[in-house]
Design a protein around this motif. Structure first.
Motif, PDB file in Angstrom:
ATOM      1  N   ALA A  85     139.725 111.232  93.239  1.00  0.00           N
ATOM      2  CA  ALA A  85     140.128 112.144  92.172  1.00  0.00           C
ATOM      3  C   ALA A  85     138.920 112.385  91.287  1.00  0.00           C
ATOM      4  CB  ALA A  85     141.277 111.539  91.369  1.00  0.00           C
ATOM      5  N   ASP A  86     138.455 113.640  91.261  1.00  0.00           N
ATOM      6  CA  ASP A  86     137.237 113.979  90.525  1.00  0.00           C
ATOM      7  C   ASP A  86     137.517 115.128  89.563  1.00  0.00           C
ATOM      8  OD1 ASP A  86     134.724 114.342  89.574  1.00  0.00           O
ATOM      9  OD2 ASP A  86     133.840 115.027  91.447  1.00  0.00           O
ATOM     10  N   PRO A  87     138.022 114.832  88.346  1.00  0.00           N
ATOM     11  CA  PRO A  87     138.340 115.917  87.420  1.00  0.00           C
ATOM     12  C   PRO A  87     137.116 116.693  86.952  1.00  0.00           C
ATOM     13  CG  PRO A  87     138.503 113.791  86.323  1.00  0.00           C
ATOM     14  CD  PRO A  87     138.326 113.513  87.786  1.00  0.00           C
ATOM     15  N   SER A  88     135.935 116.116  87.056  1.00  0.00           N
ATOM     16  CA  SER A  88     134.737 116.830  86.621  1.00  0.00           C
ATOM     17  C   SER A  88     134.410 118.005  87.531  1.00  0.00           C
ATOM     18  CB  SER A  88     133.541 115.875  86.567  1.00  0.00           C
ATOM     19  OG  SER A  88     133.134 115.500  87.871  1.00  0.00           O
ATOM     20  N   ALA A  89     134.950 118.003  88.746  1.00  0.00           N
ATOM     21  CA  ALA A  89     134.675 119.080  89.694  1.00  0.00           C
ATOM     22  C   ALA A  89     135.644 120.244  89.563  1.00  0.00           C
ATOM     23  CB  ALA A  89     134.721 118.533  91.125  1.00  0.00           C
ATOM     24  N   VAL A  90     136.631 120.112  88.671  1.00  0.00           N
ATOM     25  CA  VAL A  90     137.652 121.147  88.487  1.00  0.00           C
ATOM     26  C   VAL A  90     137.319 121.972  87.255  1.00  0.00           C
ATOM     27  CG1 VAL A  90     140.111 121.574  88.113  1.00  0.00           C
ATOM     28  CG2 VAL A  90     139.375 119.657  89.550  1.00  0.00           C
ATOM     29  N   GLU A  91     137.402 123.296  87.372  1.00  0.00           N
ATOM     30  CA  GLU A  91     137.142 124.166  86.226  1.00  0.00           C
ATOM     31  C   GLU A  91     138.139 123.845  85.112  1.00  0.00           C
ATOM     32  OE1 GLU A  91     134.791 127.065  84.402  1.00  0.00           O
ATOM     33  OE2 GLU A  91     134.587 126.200  86.420  1.00  0.00           O
ATOM     34  N   PRO A  92     137.654 123.527  83.901  1.00  0.00           N
ATOM     35  CA  PRO A  92     138.583 123.125  82.842  1.00  0.00           C
ATOM     36  C   PRO A  92     139.398 124.307  82.319  1.00  0.00           C
ATOM     37  CG  PRO A  92     136.358 123.269  81.967  1.00  0.00           C
ATOM     38  CD  PRO A  92     136.246 123.464  83.461  1.00  0.00           C
ATOM     39  N   VAL A  93     140.639 124.027  81.919  1.00  0.00           N
ATOM     40  CA  VAL A  93     141.457 125.064  81.292  1.00  0.00           C
ATOM     41  C   VAL A  93     141.137 125.149  79.804  1.00  0.00           C
ATOM     42  CG1 VAL A  93     143.304 124.792  82.971  1.00  0.00           C
ATOM     43  CG2 VAL A  93     143.369 123.444  80.870  1.00  0.00           C
ATOM     44  N   ARG A  94     140.529 124.115  79.257  1.00  0.00           N
ATOM     45  CA  ARG A  94     140.164 124.107  77.840  1.00  0.00           C
ATOM     46  C   ARG A  94     139.023 123.124  77.647  1.00  0.00           C
ATOM     47  NH1 ARG A  94     142.224 121.551  72.765  1.00  0.00           N
ATOM     48  NH2 ARG A  94     142.130 123.101  71.097  1.00  0.00           N
ATOM     49  N   VAL A  95     138.081 123.497  76.805  1.00  0.00           N
ATOM     50  CA  VAL A  95     136.985 122.601  76.442  1.00  0.00           C
ATOM     51  C   VAL A  95     137.162 122.240  74.974  1.00  0.00           C
ATOM     52  CG1 VAL A  95     134.488 122.315  76.252  1.00  0.00           C
ATOM     53  CG2 VAL A  95     135.466 123.647  78.149  1.00  0.00           C
ATOM     54  N   ARG A  96     137.122 120.964  74.678  1.00  0.00           N
ATOM     55  CA  ARG A  96     137.359 120.470  73.316  1.00  0.00           C
ATOM     56  C   ARG A  96     136.164 119.654  72.852  1.00  0.00           C
ATOM     57  NH1 ARG A  96     139.632 116.101  70.256  1.00  0.00           N
ATOM     58  NH2 ARG A  96     141.112 116.845  68.658  1.00  0.00           N
ATOM     59  N   ALA A  97     135.894 119.698  71.546  1.00  0.00           N
ATOM     60  CA  ALA A  97     134.851 118.881  70.943  1.00  0.00           C
ATOM     61  C   ALA A  97     135.468 118.032  69.849  1.00  0.00           C
ATOM     62  CB  ALA A  97     133.739 119.750  70.365  1.00  0.00           C
ATOM     63  N   GLY A  98     135.149 116.735  69.812  1.00  0.00           N
ATOM     64  CA  GLY A  98     135.721 115.824  68.840  1.00  0.00           C
ATOM     65  C   GLY A  98     134.649 115.095  68.051  1.00  0.00           C
ATOM     66  N   ALA A  99     134.954 114.816  66.774  1.00  0.00           N
ATOM     67  CA  ALA A  99     133.999 114.181  65.862  1.00  0.00           C
ATOM     68  C   ALA A  99     134.415 112.740  65.576  1.00  0.00           C
ATOM     69  CB  ALA A  99     133.926 114.968  64.552  1.00  0.00           C
ATOM     70  N   VAL A 100     133.571 111.796  65.951  1.00  0.00           N
ATOM     71  CA  VAL A 100     133.796 110.389  65.632  1.00  0.00           C
ATOM     72  C   VAL A 100     133.001 110.093  64.364  1.00  0.00           C
ATOM     73  CG1 VAL A 100     133.545 108.008  66.414  1.00  0.00           C
ATOM     74  CG2 VAL A 100     134.170 109.809  68.044  1.00  0.00           C
ATOM     75  N   ALA A 157     130.878 110.314  74.581  1.00  0.00           N
ATOM     76  CA  ALA A 157     131.845 110.290  75.688  1.00  0.00           C
ATOM     77  C   ALA A 157     132.176 111.700  76.146  1.00  0.00           C
ATOM     78  CB  ALA A 157     133.121 109.571  75.278  1.00  0.00           C
ATOM     79  N   ARG A 158     132.453 111.803  77.441  1.00  0.00           N
ATOM     80  CA  ARG A 158     133.080 112.977  78.038  1.00  0.00           C
ATOM     81  C   ARG A 158     134.396 112.506  78.629  1.00  0.00           C
ATOM     82  NH1 ARG A 158     127.499 114.261  79.586  1.00  0.00           N
ATOM     83  NH2 ARG A 158     127.717 113.060  81.510  1.00  0.00           N
ATOM     84  N   VAL A 159     135.470 113.178  78.266  1.00  0.00           N
ATOM     85  CA  VAL A 159     136.802 112.763  78.695  1.00  0.00           C
ATOM     86  C   VAL A 159     137.480 113.926  79.394  1.00  0.00           C
ATOM     87  CG1 VAL A 159     139.048 111.869  77.984  1.00  0.00           C
ATOM     88  CG2 VAL A 159     136.983 111.145  76.759  1.00  0.00           C
ATOM     89  N   TRP A 160     137.992 113.665  80.599  1.00  0.00           N
ATOM     90  CA  TRP A 160     138.779 114.661  81.326  1.00  0.00           C
ATOM     91  C   TRP A 160     140.245 114.260  81.209  1.00  0.00           C
ATOM     92  CZ3 TRP A 160     134.229 112.549  83.099  1.00  0.00           C
ATOM     93  CH2 TRP A 160     133.156 113.452  83.268  1.00  0.00           C
ATOM     94  N   LYS A 161     141.067 115.184  80.702  1.00  0.00           N
ATOM     95  CA  LYS A 161     142.466 114.858  80.457  1.00  0.00           C
ATOM     96  C   LYS A 161     143.322 116.115  80.642  1.00  0.00           C
ATOM     97  CE  LYS A 161     145.579 112.745  77.067  1.00  0.00           C
ATOM     98  NZ  LYS A 161     146.007 111.615  77.920  1.00  0.00           N
ATOM     99  N   GLY A 162     144.208 116.109  81.619  1.00  0.00           N
ATOM    100  CA  GLY A 162     145.161 117.188  81.795  1.00  0.00           C
ATOM    101  C   GLY A 162     144.534 118.561  81.899  1.00  0.00           C
ATOM    102  N   GLY A 163     143.445 118.709  82.616  1.00  0.00           N
ATOM    103  CA  GLY A 163     142.782 119.995  82.758  1.00  0.00           C
ATOM    104  C   GLY A 163     141.822 120.320  81.633  1.00  0.00           C
ATOM    105  N   ARG A 164     141.660 119.405  80.673  1.00  0.00           N
ATOM    106  CA  ARG A 164     140.736 119.634  79.567  1.00  0.00           C
ATOM    107  C   ARG A 164     139.458 118.831  79.782  1.00  0.00           C
ATOM    108  NH1 ARG A 164     145.696 118.691  77.307  1.00  0.00           N
ATOM    109  NH2 ARG A 164     145.147 116.576  76.661  1.00  0.00           N
ATOM    110  N   HIS A 165     138.372 119.400  79.338  1.00  0.00           N
ATOM    111  CA  HIS A 165     137.076 118.720  79.355  1.00  0.00           C
ATOM    112  C   HIS A 165     136.678 118.530  77.904  1.00  0.00           C
ATOM    113  CE1 HIS A 165     132.680 118.545  81.068  1.00  0.00           C
ATOM    114  NE2 HIS A 165     132.983 117.525  80.292  1.00  0.00           N
ATOM    115  N   GLU A 166     136.578 117.264  77.461  1.00  0.00           N
ATOM    116  CA  GLU A 166     136.402 116.960  76.047  1.00  0.00           C
ATOM    117  C   GLU A 166     135.078 116.248  75.810  1.00  0.00           C
ATOM    118  OE1 GLU A 166     139.897 114.747  75.103  1.00  0.00           O
ATOM    119  OE2 GLU A 166     141.226 116.436  75.483  1.00  0.00           O
ATOM    120  N   HIS A 167     134.384 116.709  74.773  1.00  0.00           N
ATOM    121  CA  HIS A 167     133.105 116.118  74.374  1.00  0.00           C
ATOM    122  C   HIS A 167     133.297 115.424  73.025  1.00  0.00           C
ATOM    123  CE1 HIS A 167     130.860 118.696  77.307  1.00  0.00           C
ATOM    124  NE2 HIS A 167     131.886 119.502  77.068  1.00  0.00           N
ATOM    125  N   TYR A 168     132.886 114.166  72.924  1.00  0.00           N
ATOM    126  CA  TYR A 168     133.016 113.426  71.678  1.00  0.00           C
ATOM    127  C   TYR A 168     131.632 113.024  71.184  1.00  0.00           C
ATOM    128  CZ  TYR A 168     137.982 113.487  72.396  1.00  0.00           C
ATOM    129  OH  TYR A 168     139.270 113.914  72.570  1.00  0.00           O
TER     130      TYR A 168
END
Length: 240
Positions: A85-100, A157-168
């Motif tokens: 299972a490689d979510p990074s190879a799937v085109e994301p439905v949404r890209v999100r950016a998060g602030a720690v 971090a880069r997080v793949w979750k439910g079709g989303r590609h998230e950058h923290y």
């Protein structure tokens, strides 16, 4: 799509005693680990990692790593061939950016309270708009959701979750939380929470929450962690 980002044809979970067997590979960001059997253009040396090191290693494909680490942490490590299972190879439905954002030992979160009184928390952030970079989006979202201004630091971090590609990103923020009527955060409440409470908090994304507390205590990663996160129930503890 490069050889390293193509979905692997197969993956093999193998243990040497209590340690996971992986292949050591490299890309432009540095070393990472892969399950034996995944595609590679060149032979790679094999190494073994105990669980405590594997939990913080960059292991690909990330979706397979999530499943293996979950089962291993719960005492039932899989063996043999597994479905990759490689979510990074799937085109994301949404890209999100998060602030720690951490200040005086506390992290800035958004709390959402349901009708039944239960609460969950999110890291401030939101969708990357057309023409934006994640670095630009994270500061815009931080301002909109909390009223704070900030300076972008390293991506942690880069997080793949439910079709989303998230950058923290770590963000150094200035100012104070704005008045509720000035904020755009879907009815959430920005607040400061002691960092040491993160592992037990119903925080989304769950696989990132306890790692932030760990990194704050032991040192931040040199390169972004790569995490698939399929967890929807936020109350139970996560240790993988």
């Amino acid at each position: 799509m490069t050889a390293e980002t193509r979905p692997p044809a197969s993956a093999t979970v193998q243990f040497d005693g209590d340690d996971l067997v992986l292949e050591l590979r490299h890309d432009a960001e540095g070393p990472y680990y892969a399950f034996p059997g995944t595609r590679s253009e060149a032979p790679a040396p094999r190494v073994t990692l105990p669980l405590e090191r594997a939990l913080h290693a960059r292991i690909r494909p990330a979706g397979t790593a999530e499943a293996v680490l979950r089962a291993w942490s719960q005492g039932t490590p899989p063996q043999g061939a597994v479905e990759p299972a490689d979510p990074s190879a799937v085109e994301p439905v949404r890209v999100r950016a998060g602030a720690v954002v951490i200040r005086d030992g506390s992290v800035l979160l958004i709390r959402f309270t349901e009708d039944d009184g239960a609460s969950h928390y999110e890291i401030p952030g939101g969708g990357v708009e057309e023409g934006e970079t994640p670095e630009t989006a994270v500061l815009r979202e931080l301002d909109e959701e909390t009223g704070l201004a900030g300076t972008v630091g390293p991506q942690i971090a880069r997080v793949w979750k439910g079709g989303r590609h998230e950058h923290y990103f770590r963000v150094a923020a200035t100012g104070e939380i704005g008045a509720p009527e000035t904020l755009d955060n879907y009815g959430g409440t920005p607040l400061w929470v002691p960092v040491e409470e993160l592992p037990a908090l119903p925080l989304w994304p769950k696989r990132l929450s306890w790692r932030i507390a760990h990194w704050h205590r032991t040192g931040w990663p040199d390169r972004p962690a790569e995490l698939a996160d399929s967890i929807e129930e936020l109350e139970p503890p996560c240790t993988w």
